[in-house]
Design a protein around this motif. Sequence first.
Motif, PDB file in Angstrom:
ATOM      1  N   VAL A 159      26.073   8.391   4.370  1.00 37.06           N
ATOM      2  CA  VAL A 159      26.139   7.226   4.599  1.00 37.06           C
ATOM      3  C   VAL A 159      24.856   6.790   5.744  1.00 37.06           C
ATOM      4  O   VAL A 159      24.791   7.593   6.841  1.00 37.06           O
ATOM      5  CB  VAL A 159      27.696   6.806   4.990  1.00 37.06           C
ATOM      6  CG1 VAL A 159      27.506   5.475   5.334  1.00 37.06           C
ATOM      7  CG2 VAL A 159      28.831   6.965   4.166  1.00 37.06           C
ATOM      8  N   LYS A 203      35.491  16.041   4.833  1.00 38.69           N
ATOM      9  CA  LYS A 203      34.279  14.196   4.586  1.00 38.69           C
ATOM     10  C   LYS A 203      33.964  14.507   5.796  1.00 38.69           C
ATOM     11  O   LYS A 203      32.712  13.168   5.905  1.00 38.69           O
ATOM     12  CB  LYS A 203      35.692  13.595   4.556  1.00 38.69           C
ATOM     13  CG  LYS A 203      35.574  12.022   4.693  1.00 38.69           C
ATOM     14  CD  LYS A 203      37.060  11.356   4.333  1.00 38.69           C
ATOM     15  CE  LYS A 203      38.101  10.958   5.526  1.00 38.69           C
ATOM     16  NZ  LYS A 203      39.394  10.858   5.135  1.00 38.69           N
ATOM     17  N   VAL A 232      30.498  12.693   5.063  1.00 34.77           N
ATOM     18  CA  VAL A 232      29.896  10.870   5.521  1.00 34.77           C
ATOM     19  C   VAL A 232      29.128  10.682   6.538  1.00 34.77           C
ATOM     20  O   VAL A 232      27.381   9.726   6.329  1.00 34.77           O
ATOM     21  CB  VAL A 232      30.984  10.281   6.111  1.00 34.77           C
ATOM     22  CG1 VAL A 232      30.424   8.862   7.403  1.00 34.77           C
ATOM     23  CG2 VAL A 232      32.182   9.885   5.819  1.00 34.77           C
TER      24      VAL A 232
END
Length: 515
Positions: free
Chosen positions: A515, A507, A511
């Motif tokens: 992002v 994760k 991210v």
Amino acid sequence: MNKHLKKIILAVLTLGAVFIIATVSINIFLKNKLESFVNERLPENMIRSYDEITVASFGGSLSITNASLIIKNKKDSVKHTFINVEKLKISQISYWDYLFKDEIHIETISLENPIMAYYKDRVLSSKDTVQKGIIDIYKPIIVNKLIVNNSRFAIYEKSEDSTKLYTKKLSVAIDDIKVDKNTVKRKIPLEFKSYRAKSDSVFVKVSPYENVTVEDFSIVNNNALFEKVTLKTKYSKKKLSQVISTERDHYDLNLQTLKIEAIDFGFNQGQFFAKSKMVGLTAPTLEIYRDKLVSDDLKIKPLYSKMLRELPFRLTVDSLKIKDGNIKYEERTKSENMGGSINFRNLNAAISNVSNTYNSPEKTNIKINANFMDNTPISVDWSFDVNNKTDAFLFKANVDALAANKLNSFTVPNLKVRLEGRTNKTYFTIDGNSEAATTDLKISYSNFKINILQKDGKEKNTIFSAITNIFVSKNSKSDDNSFKEGTATANRDKTKSIFNFLWISIKAALVKIMV
């Protein structure tokens, strides 16, 4: 009839009479010896009884009918072990070895329909039991074959569901047994060459929450086969959440066969060891459910390398293989539903060196191939060194194309998030230890979109979804074959499992890239 013939006949009759008298005398002697042993030589804390001891005059055999033995504690006289045998037969005792070799040599000992019960909670601990031995052995006892037919065996403990282990129609054969004054002092009080066993029903309580059952098992030439094995939580999912104080998985495992090859076990310098060349699991189906609404279990969760390293015995499994497995994991995080799930189907795995006996730099290697969320191929290459006390590991995986909406069965009920788009290809490597991990990840994806849902988990929260997607890259590059790459570090929460550690590592990298 001439005198010479008469002398021959008289000599033959005399020898025959001497043989008969000697045989009968020896049998009576052996019968008396057995009765003396049963009545006088067994320890005082063993209560014994039987209906009759019979002797076969010319067969060198003894039979005991309706024999029973009760063992009690020496200190408080509480009875804890009960044994009843319908018939015990000792066949073909060697008179020659008894008289001239100073040993008791028996061809066969057979026990018919024995019933054995052991009450574990009634036994007082005694540190000197093994060193002193159960009984005194003055002559070595050699038995070519010990046969136990159609037995029932049970172990009980002090609890509401007191049965710890139960098996019926258990038959066992052990070859070339030797017992002497030295072996009776050992933890395994005899030596033997080979053994065979079979049973059509086995029950084991492995914890206060889970039970194991086996429909049929057999052991032949140190190879064991267990068929139709189950491991199940004895409570329903809802009931389990009510009886536990901290999180615990609910299990439902069904296994077609469990095969263990080249079994070896025993004690080496007082430490127990267990070995096998290969352990094989065929067609396991495992469903795991966890209710995250129950309080967290804050105990430290060791990584697999530490768990193997700190086993209280020496384990050596050269190879472990899983064929045609299916795993479903469900997790509940919201009170208004029963949670969401992910699955791995057609799972095949090969694991080498499941062991705490080999030396560095040899490693435990795990290779897995499966279909993630029904039809997305995934391959895993995972390795670690049991002897490395930092618990360093390397976890590599390749994931093929995945439609993002396949994950909605998990993300919608648990995260109130609905995904759109697809990942075309994902590669990642996690280099970690017991403290932290660094993840290198590269991913190709297209038309990726995150929809934040309302509290009811049905309608889209338009505002939050729009804001979220401002910060999320819709595509990895201009075409499906291009990748975005990134590296991220994650610290381990030691109160969580290894799979939580792998997830937060992935994760963190996702991210950073998306992002």
